[in-house]
Design an enzyme around this catalytic site. Structure first.
Site, PDB file in Angstrom:
ATOM      1  N   TYR A   1     -27.573  46.214  67.463  1.00 44.34           N
ATOM      2  CA  TYR A   1     -28.717  45.603  66.600  1.00 44.34           C
ATOM      3  C   TYR A   1     -29.092  44.204  66.861  1.00 44.34           C
ATOM      4  CZ  TYR A   1     -28.082  49.499  63.471  1.00 44.34           C
ATOM      5  OH  TYR A   1     -28.274  50.990  62.834  1.00 44.34           O
TER       6      TYR A   1
ATOM      7  N   GLU B   1     -23.038  53.651  59.451  1.00 40.80           N
ATOM      8  CA  GLU B   1     -22.766  54.253  60.688  1.00 40.80           C
ATOM      9  C   GLU B   1     -21.190  53.971  61.115  1.00 40.80           C
ATOM     10  OE1 GLU B   1     -25.501  52.313  63.198  1.00 40.80           O
ATOM     11  OE2 GLU B   1     -27.182  53.280  62.075  1.00 40.80           O
TER      12      GLU B   1
END
Length: 407
Positions: free
Chosen positions: A95, A138
């Protein structure tokens, strides 16, 4: 929670993102792959070439900007994205890389005047909020997949124990864990990712395929349509290699099962399954599970194919219909060929239109599961809604990059 000034700045960029979103995301992917080429092994390069991922990301960014005041509205969409990410092995450490290139792309595409430092700071905070939401979702999925009986994390080697042609376009692969270990009890409708090295690209490429058999077997089965493979349209590279190069006893790297398009097993109401082409694969898993579990729920199975040569699993579904009186199967051939026998190979010529829906699909309190090309699913959804079916009873799978599509 973002402060009001930050939210207002991000929300004000939504019209710009709608207008220039694809230009922005195309620049973003080009920039990210230039600086971090290792990520090409995670992202579908066929979808990149076709522009699908760029379009999907542009829609996602614009939707997030529009709903920045209440991002929980996007939770169903984010859950779908999280399933796709975990299936591909996207982790928390990816990310910051994505965020760096996305912010840089906003400045480089829009310019310093349209994207001053204050706007970039606002988007940095907004992106971090979105990243935290997805990472939490996630991590929960990763933990659940790894800790359930027979589960694992990441890629696991599977042996191809059977390779079975199902039609002129579709082949099934029966996969058993190469380590001899147990398999998880996945939910009917879920998919796995498989990973193959493409020599001409020098890359490993992941692809997601629905599990086409019921849970509880000694194998996982995927049924793969061979897509068109051309140099200028590389979408079929992986499916072509699976069909031509992957043989019995070969090893295939496989992810745990993921996906939120699943059978609602807690209900005892009727089930209607409507599919076209290879879209029948997750619905076949649902069908076989319902019948194997002893469920007496009434089932209508409507399947559309162009003609008999491309009609996969015909005998499998036909045998199930003959053995289980609660299952009523209707097959539609759009363009029947001379060898196709009406009443045996198929029941109706033409497409699944509104009249066919009224005649074959409507059951009181039923849940409807749709899978096939996007246009097909949208048409069936409109026809069902026009026939009075509640939107909450209609469930659709989403193939490819466009996780922003919803039920």
């Amino acid at each position: 929670m973002l402060d009001s000034a930050t939210r207002q700045q991000v929300k004000a960029t939504a019209p710009i993102l709608k207008q220039h979103g694809v230009l922005l995301t195309s620049h973003f992917y080009q920039r990210m792959f230039q600086h971090n080429p290792e990520l090409k092994n995670i992202f579908n390069q066929g979808h990149q070439h076709a522009g699908q991922q760029q379009q999907a990301l542009a829609m996602a960014v614009a939707a997030y900007a529009e709903h920045i005041d209440a991002p929980e509205v996007l939770l169903p969409v984010l859950e779908r994205v999280a399933h796709k990410h975990t299936s591909l092995g996207i982790r928390a450490e990816h990310y910051p890389i994505v965020g760096k290139h996305l912010l840089a792309s906003i400045r480089e595409v829009l310019g310093e005047e349209a994207a001053p430092d204050s706007l970039l700071e606002a988007w940095a905070a907004a992106y971090q909020q979105l990243a935290d939401l997805l990472i939490n979702l996630e991590n929960s999925l990763y933990q659940r997949a790894a800790t359930q009986p027979g589960g694992w994390s990441g890629w696991r080697p599977f042996k191809v124990v059977k390779k079975q042609p199902e039609s002129s376009e579709i082949t099934s692969f029966y996969l058993q864990a190469a380590d001899g270990g147990a398999l998880p009890a996945f939910q009917p409708g879920q998919y796995v990712s498989v990973q193959r090295f493409i020599p001409e690209w020098g890359l490993s490429q992941p692809r997601q395929y629905s599990l086409s058999d019921a849970p509880g077997q000694d194998w996982l089965r995927i049924s793969v349509k061979r897509e068109d493979e051309r140099d200028e349209a590389p979408a079929g590279k992986v499916s072509g290699q699976l069909h031509t190069a992957l043989q019995e006893n070969d090893i295939l790297q496989v992810s745990p099962p993921f996906g939120d398009f699943v059978l609602h097993q807690e209900r005892d109401t009727p089930v209607v399954l409507i599919s076209a082409g290879v879209g029948q694969t997750p619905l076949l898993s649902m069908l076989k599970h319902l019948l194997a579990s002893g469920s007496q729920r009434p089932i209508r199975y409507l399947h559309a194919a162009r003609h008999g040569r491309v009609h996969a699993m015909k005998q499998e579904v036909g045998q199930l219909a003959a053995q289980h009186p609660q299952l009523n199967s209707t097959v539609f051939y759009e363009c029947p060929q001379d060898m196709d026998r009406l009443g045996q190979d198929y029941q109706r010529a033409g497409r699944i239109d509104a009249a066919a829906i009224r005649e074959h699909a409507l059951l009181a309190d039923a849940d409807y599961y749709l899978c096939g090309p996007v246009g097909f699913m949208q048409q069936q959804q409109r026809q069902l809604r026009g026939a009075g079916v509640e939107a909450a009873r209609i469930h659709m799978e989403v193939f490819g990059s466009n996780a922003m599509a919803s039920d």
